[in-house]
Design an enzyme around this catalytic site. Structure first.
Site, PDB file in Angstrom:
ATOM      1  N   LYS A 205      53.783  58.659  70.654  1.00 26.85           N
ATOM      2  CA  LYS A 205      53.470  57.313  71.176  1.00 26.85           C
ATOM      3  C   LYS A 205      53.550  56.291  70.059  1.00 26.85           C
ATOM      4  O   LYS A 205      54.136  55.214  70.220  1.00 26.85           O
ATOM      5  CB  LYS A 205      52.057  57.282  71.765  1.00 26.85           C
ATOM      6  CG  LYS A 205      51.967  57.869  73.151  1.00 26.85           C
ATOM      7  CD  LYS A 205      50.527  57.953  73.617  1.00 26.85           C
ATOM      8  CE  LYS A 205      50.473  58.649  74.963  1.00 26.85           C
ATOM      9  NZ  LYS A 205      49.146  59.084  75.359  1.00 26.85           N
TER      10      LYS A 205
ATOM     11  N   GLN B 161      43.166  59.039  74.495  1.00 25.49           N
ATOM     12  CA  GLN B 161      43.890  60.268  74.829  1.00 25.49           C
ATOM     13  C   GLN B 161      42.951  61.272  75.507  1.00 25.49           C
ATOM     14  O   GLN B 161      41.886  61.608  74.981  1.00 25.49           O
ATOM     15  CB  GLN B 161      44.480  60.868  73.543  1.00 25.49           C
ATOM     16  CG  GLN B 161      45.375  62.064  73.771  1.00 25.49           C
ATOM     17  CD  GLN B 161      46.658  61.733  74.538  1.00 25.49           C
ATOM     18  OE1 GLN B 161      47.299  60.720  74.273  1.00 25.49           O
ATOM     19  NE2 GLN B 161      47.017  62.577  75.483  1.00 25.49           N
TER      20      GLN B 161
ATOM     21  N   ASP C 213      46.743  52.572  80.576  1.00 22.02           N
ATOM     22  CA  ASP C 213      46.880  53.831  81.309  1.00 22.02           C
ATOM     23  C   ASP C 213      46.664  53.602  82.810  1.00 22.02           C
ATOM     24  O   ASP C 213      46.973  54.469  83.620  1.00 22.02           O
ATOM     25  CB  ASP C 213      45.835  54.850  80.802  1.00 22.02           C
ATOM     26  CG  ASP C 213      46.480  56.030  80.099  1.00 22.02           C
ATOM     27  OD1 ASP C 213      47.698  56.216  80.254  1.00 22.02           O
ATOM     28  OD2 ASP C 213      45.751  56.759  79.393  1.00 22.02           O
TER      29      ASP C 213
END
Ligand code: NDP
Length: 291
Positions: free
Chosen positions: A54, A98, A121
């Site tokens: 990422k 995460q 997200d």
């Protein structure tokens, strides 16, 4: 006739190139460099790889990457303090924590602490509610990637019957909402659904997101259907010591029947980070229009 392969790697690459061009144009017009903060707790090897990837891709499209690596024993209050700091930091447009988090941390509480405007997200209940009610907001990355892949195979999805296997909050439910917004007729299925294979055989678009290796067999597929395989299942190493990654769809059986199909790996997987970057740019734009 064999299905056309929906090349997620190539489509994700094009999307990242478009994002890089947009970032450059935006900065040329005096816009601030968008920034993405990624928080990793502990040292789960798969998460480490994912976070590293990422960060590299964020920088490659011209955005700022802020990495926060914290030890596995980090207290929940310390994590919440960090999120509050990132919420208040004008250089940060997107925040991603995460998953999975260590057991002593309440993941729902943490995800709800993220400013919904920076929730790249798309897991915050406010963004989930926006998606449900058809209002603009940040949409979860994997479902967004699935839609882009389905549209690459068939730009106009109106009126098609979409069957979604799996009803998780991060994949199945948001995909079903996006398909509904695209005017599909949507059937959602799960572990208690009856006659799963019969339901799948009705699908013009089949989305498999169950986490069961090769569960969807060739005779579950309607001839000509678009098949999007979200599953990522690592099979134990064979006698030669090689581990194998397979999807939720038995690719070799399904591809002679389907019209278009995503491979695993190289299908949905690469789209997820590209869509994360797209969301970060969207968040930066929304934040600039408010300031
Ligand atoms: P979850 O485990 O959260 O959800 C799985 C869903 O599948 C549940 O709704 C469950 O039903 C349903 N299910 C499980 N077994 C069956 C069965 N035998 N028949 C019918 N339905 C079943 O998984 P996720 O949604 O998080 O992930 C799904 C897959 O997608 C995984 O392989 C994961 O690795 C992959 N994934 C890939 C991503 C990518 O970037 N490509 C990103 C995220 C996930 P019930 O609700 O009844 O229990």
């Amino acid at each position: 006739m064999s299905a056309s392969i929906i090349d997620g790697k190539a489509i994700a690459e094009r999307l990242r190139a478009d994002i890089a061009a947009e970032v450059s144009r935006w900065r040329g017009q005096g816009g601030r460099q968008p920034g993405l903060a990624v928080v990793l707790i502990g040292n789960d090897p798969a998460s480490e790889v994912y976070v590293g990837s990422k960060a590299r891709q964020t920088v490659a499209v011209g955005m700022l990457s802020f990495e926060h690596r914290l030890p596995a024993e980090t207290a929940q209050t310390d994590l919440l303090d960090l999120i509050a700091q990132l919420n208040a930091d004008d250089a940060v447009d997107g925040i991603l924590v995460q998953l999975p988090l260590p057991a002593h941390i309440d993941a729902d509480l943490v995800l709800r602490a993220i400013d919904p405007g920076k929730d790249v997200d798309g897991f915050h209940p406010e963004n989930a509610g926006r998606l449900m009610s058809g209002q603009p907001g940040l949409v979860p990355c994997t479902p967004l990637g699935c839609m882009l892949l389905a549209r690459a195979a068939q730009p106009d999805l109106r009126g098609l019957h979409a069957v979604v296997l799996g009803r998780s909050n991060i994949v199945g439910k948001p995909i079903a909402q996006l398909l509904l917004q695209a005017d599909c007729t949507v059937t959602m299925t799960h572990s208690r659904s009856r006659d799963l294979s019969g339901l799948c055989r009705q699908a013009d678009i089949l989305i498999a997101a169950v986490g069961r290796p090769e569960m969807v067999r060739g005779d579950w597929i309607k001839p000509g259907a678009i098949v999007i395989d979200v599953g990522i299942n690592r099979l134990p190493a064979d006698p030669s010591g090689k581990a194998r990654l397979v999807g939720d769809v038995a690719f070799a059986e399904a591809s002679p029947v389907a019209g278009a199909i995503t491979p695993v790996p190289g299908g949905v997987g690469p789209m997820t980070i590209a869509c994360l970057l797209r969301n970060t740019l969207q968040a930066a734009r929304a934040s600039a229009s408010l300031s």
